[in-house]
Design a protein around this motif. Structure first.
Motif, mmCIF file in Angstrom:
data_model
loop_
_atom_site.group_PDB
_atom_site.id
_atom_site.type_symbol
_atom_site.label_atom_id
_atom_site.label_comp_id
_atom_site.label_asym_id
_atom_site.label_seq_id
_atom_site.Cartn_x
_atom_site.Cartn_y
_atom_site.Cartn_z
ATOM 1 N N LEU A 194 -21.315 -2.370 16.440
ATOM 2 C CA LEU A 194 -21.541 -3.326 15.368
ATOM 3 C C LEU A 194 -20.965 -2.818 14.051
ATOM 4 N N LEU A 195 -21.086 -1.505 13.806
ATOM 5 C CA LEU A 195 -20.501 -0.922 12.593
ATOM 6 C C LEU A 195 -18.977 -1.049 12.612
ATOM 7 N N VAL A 196 -18.376 -0.825 13.778
ATOM 8 C CA VAL A 196 -16.918 -0.966 13.901
ATOM 9 C C VAL A 196 -16.494 -2.393 13.565
ATOM 10 N N PHE A 197 -17.164 -3.358 14.162
ATOM 11 C CA PHE A 197 -16.799 -4.753 13.923
ATOM 12 C C PHE A 197 -17.097 -5.163 12.480
ATOM 13 N N ALA A 198 -18.133 -4.564 11.884
ATOM 14 C CA ALA A 198 -18.441 -4.847 10.485
ATOM 15 C C ALA A 198 -17.337 -4.333 9.565
ATOM 16 N N TYR A 228 -15.105 -12.436 15.468
ATOM 17 C CA TYR A 228 -14.987 -12.843 16.873
ATOM 18 C C TYR A 228 -15.647 -11.808 17.787
ATOM 19 N N ALA A 229 -15.387 -10.536 17.534
ATOM 20 C CA ALA A 229 -15.935 -9.487 18.389
ATOM 21 C C ALA A 229 -17.457 -9.448 18.314
ATOM 22 N N ILE A 230 -18.007 -9.668 17.122
ATOM 23 C CA ILE A 230 -19.471 -9.715 16.992
ATOM 24 C C ILE A 230 -20.035 -10.870 17.807
ATOM 25 N N LEU A 231 -19.430 -12.032 17.678
ATOM 26 C CA LEU A 231 -19.887 -13.193 18.445
ATOM 27 C C LEU A 231 -19.780 -12.943 19.945
ATOM 28 N N ARG A 232 -18.661 -12.380 20.374
ATOM 29 C CA ARG A 232 -18.430 -12.180 21.806
ATOM 30 C C ARG A 232 -19.404 -11.161 22.378
ATOM 31 N N PHE A 233 -19.528 -10.004 21.741
ATOM 32 C CA PHE A 233 -20.355 -8.933 22.291
ATOM 33 C C PHE A 233 -21.841 -9.228 22.172
ATOM 34 N N TYR A 234 -22.246 -9.848 21.072
ATOM 35 C CA TYR A 234 -23.680 -10.002 20.827
ATOM 36 C C TYR A 234 -24.215 -11.365 21.267
ATOM 37 N N ALA A 263 -33.187 -5.183 26.247
ATOM 38 C CA ALA A 263 -32.735 -3.834 25.909
ATOM 39 C C ALA A 263 -32.200 -3.734 24.491
ATOM 40 N N THR A 264 -31.623 -4.815 23.975
ATOM 41 C CA THR A 264 -31.024 -4.778 22.630
ATOM 42 C C THR A 264 -31.533 -5.927 21.767
ATOM 43 N N GLU A 265 -32.711 -6.403 22.037
ATOM 44 C CA GLU A 265 -33.248 -7.572 21.339
ATOM 45 C C GLU A 265 -33.341 -7.307 19.835
ATOM 46 N N GLY A 266 -32.821 -8.250 19.050
ATOM 47 C CA GLY A 266 -32.907 -8.160 17.591
ATOM 48 C C GLY A 266 -32.043 -7.089 16.966
ATOM 49 N N LEU A 267 -31.146 -6.483 17.734
ATOM 50 C CA LEU A 267 -30.374 -5.349 17.242
ATOM 51 C C LEU A 267 -29.421 -5.739 16.108
ATOM 52 N N ALA A 268 -28.715 -6.842 16.280
ATOM 53 C CA ALA A 268 -27.706 -7.223 15.295
ATOM 54 C C ALA A 268 -28.290 -8.025 14.142
ATOM 55 N N GLY A 269 -29.147 -8.983 14.457
ATOM 56 C CA GLY A 269 -29.608 -9.910 13.434
ATOM 57 C C GLY A 269 -30.486 -9.279 12.372
ATOM 58 N N ASP A 270 -31.141 -8.142 12.669
ATOM 59 C CA ASP A 270 -32.097 -7.573 11.729
ATOM 60 C C ASP A 270 -31.453 -7.149 10.420
ATOM 61 N N TRP A 271 -30.228 -6.611 10.490
ATOM 62 C CA TRP A 271 -29.588 -6.186 9.239
ATOM 63 C C TRP A 271 -28.268 -6.909 8.964
ATOM 64 N N LEU A 272 -27.737 -7.613 9.958
ATOM 65 C CA LEU A 272 -26.470 -8.303 9.757
ATOM 66 C C LEU A 272 -26.609 -9.444 8.745
#
Length: 510
Positions: A215-219, A255-261, A271-280
């Motif tokens: 996520l940091l890479v795509f950010a 695009y990569a964020i949408l595709r992966f997440y 396993a990864t619930e709420g991982l991206a949305g909490d700080w994105l």
């Protein structure tokens, strides 16, 4: 298999070395082959887009090795939309570069341009996480050369900064892929989706570390605050056609964020619930605000447009961060709009800089002041999201998607406030550039200068490129209904990837 699916990657990959080895000493031939390749790329991607419009997912297995053991390319509605957008933008930028003479100000512009397209198209089509890294590197290596095309100390300094930031991102990308591979034993996206869903929530620490690093890479690629520092100087000092093409590069990150997440680390995966949305989401809102303030405070035209691109990415990532089908559809519509609007402003900025310099300050009147001011006005209201153009529709869609969110009112306030600040900054710049340039104290001709000779007639081809982008924004507005319907269908396919998984892992199109 449909061999047309690999053509958007193979075509520029073949044209680039051909230009380098055969036509490098003949600029006219180089331009002909480069433009012909751009036109053909538009035809190919439109054909693929038409094939994907009904929701069919196609897979291309390189070497006839089925996933997850072989390398695959995957075409669905999302990848089809992005490759069409890239091809259309590339044709417009190529026309402008040829018409303005930017391609002749340094060596190997068209070869690097084609390699850049190869990387971008490959990033959108690949179905493998490691090959996403490979295509990232292809497009970045080409962009390094394009970044410093034409030379200059400021451009070289900005290019070094651009290289350093992206090398750090590439290193982090490799660490992330290695971590994820250590946990799952695969890097095929479809296979990752299956393996990640099967992992117990009690044994996900290492997987979450890998997902966060990704996520940091795509950010970084999407210029998300506080990882956006590379963008203003890089885009402001890059050659204008290059900066206009770079408008699609930040979309690669989104695009990569949408595709992966949605596919792999989706909101329903424990396993990864709420991982991206909490700080994105907070980061996206801060990005929007920082970009708007940057537009208001910019003192030169290049940085003005660069901060405008940051603000538009903040709006786009705000929609992405909501991780709902409705918000994803709004993000896709807005992605097309913001790409055209940012590219249009970069090309207009180049026309202004060539005629009166980069500073946002009163100056002598320039050639074709009225025409350029008119297209600047159109581009400004498009980027700021003012009615009646597609930016207004896109922001309405994003706000409607955020209506029931816990931070709905905050999102509305930031989007509306950012639009107001952005339009004030662009209005200030337009006033100083086009209105106050007619002040008698600054516009009076030198009495000792011979003013009888007519100025050289500006080339027409750059204006053709400008009006193609204006036409794209107009079409996106007039056909907002069908475009939104396509975006909605694409979002539904993203959040229900059963067809994607069955096609890739089952070899259904073989």
């Amino acid at each position: 298999m449909n061999h047309l699916l690999i053509a958007p990657i193979v075509l520029p990959a073949l044209v680039a070395p051909f230009i380098t080895m055969v036509t490098r000493h003949h600029m006219d031939l180089t331009r002909i082959f480069s433009l012909a390749a751009s036109v053909l790329l538009v035809v190919i991607t439109l054909t693929l887009g038409w094939q994907a419009a009904d929701g069919t997912v196609q897979v291309y297995e390189l070497g006839d090795w089925q996933a997850p053991f072989g390398i695959v390319l995957v075409l669905d509605r999302l990848s089809a939309m992005m490759i069409v957008l890239t091809a259309i933008l590339a044709l417009v930028v190529n026309l402008y570069a040829v018409g303005s003479g930017w391609d002749a100000r340094g060596r190997n512009f068209h070869a690097l341009f084609q390699f850049q397209l190869m990387g971008i198209q490959g990033a959108f089509l690949t179905g493998d996480a490691f090959n996403l890294f490979v295509f990232f590197e292809v497009l970045l290596i080409a962009s390094y050369g394009l970044m410093i095309h034409g030379g200059g100390a400021k451009r070289f300094q900005a290019g070094v900064q651009y290289v350093v930031y992206n090398l750090l991102g590439s290193t982090l990308f490799l660490f992330a892929l290695g971590t994820i591979y250590a946990v799952t034993g695969t890097l095929n996206m479809a296979d990752l989706a299956v393996k990640v869903a099967e992992i117990s929530p009690d044994n996900t620490a290492l997987l979450r570390v890998g997902a966060i690093m990704l996520l940091l890479v795509f950010a970084i690629k999407a210029a998300l605050l506080p990882l956006h520092f590379w963008l203003p100087a890089s885009y402001a000092n890059a050659p204008a056609p290059v900066a206009a093409l770079f408008a699609i590069m930040t979309k690669v990150g989104a695009y990569a964020i949408l595709r992966f997440y949605t596919l792999i680390f989706g909101p329903e995966v424990q396993a990864t619930e709420g991982l991206a949305g909490d700080w994105l989401l907070p980061a996206a809102l801060f990005t929007l605000g920082a970009g708007a303030v940057g537009v208001l405070g910019a003192r030169d035209i290049g940085r003005l447009i660069a901060f405008g691109a940051i603000a538009s990415m903040g709006t786009l990532l705000t929609a992405v961060a909501l991780f709902t089908p409705q918000a994803a559809a709004a993000a896709l519509y807005y992605a097309v709009h913001s790409t055209f609007a940012a590219a249009l402003l970069f090309l207009i900025a180049d026309m202004i800089i060539e005629r009166r310099g980069d500073s946002i300050a009163p100056n002598a009147p320039m050639a074709q002041n009225g025409l350029i001011s008119a297209v600047f006005f159109v581009a400004a209201i498009a980027l700021a999201g003012m009615p009646p153009l597609s930016g207004f529709i896109g922001k309405l869609l994003v706000m409607d998607a955020a209506r029931d969110h816990d931070l709905g009112w905050t999102i509305w306030a930031v989007i509306l406030g950012g639009s107001l600040v952005t339009i004030l900054g662009l209005a200030r710049a337009g006033t100083l550039i086009f209105w106050k340039s007619y002040d008698a104290d600054t516009a009076a001709p030198d009495d000792d200068q011979d003013n009888t000779a007519e100025p050289p007639r500006p080339a027409a081809l750059p204006f053709v490129a400008i009006f193609m982008l204006v036409g794209g924004l107009a079409a996106l507005t007039l056909f907002a209904g069908p475009m939104n319907d396509y975006a909605v269908a694409t979002a539904e396919q993203l959040f229900n990837p059963v067809g994607y998984l069955e096609t890739v892992l089952g070899g259904a199109t073989k």
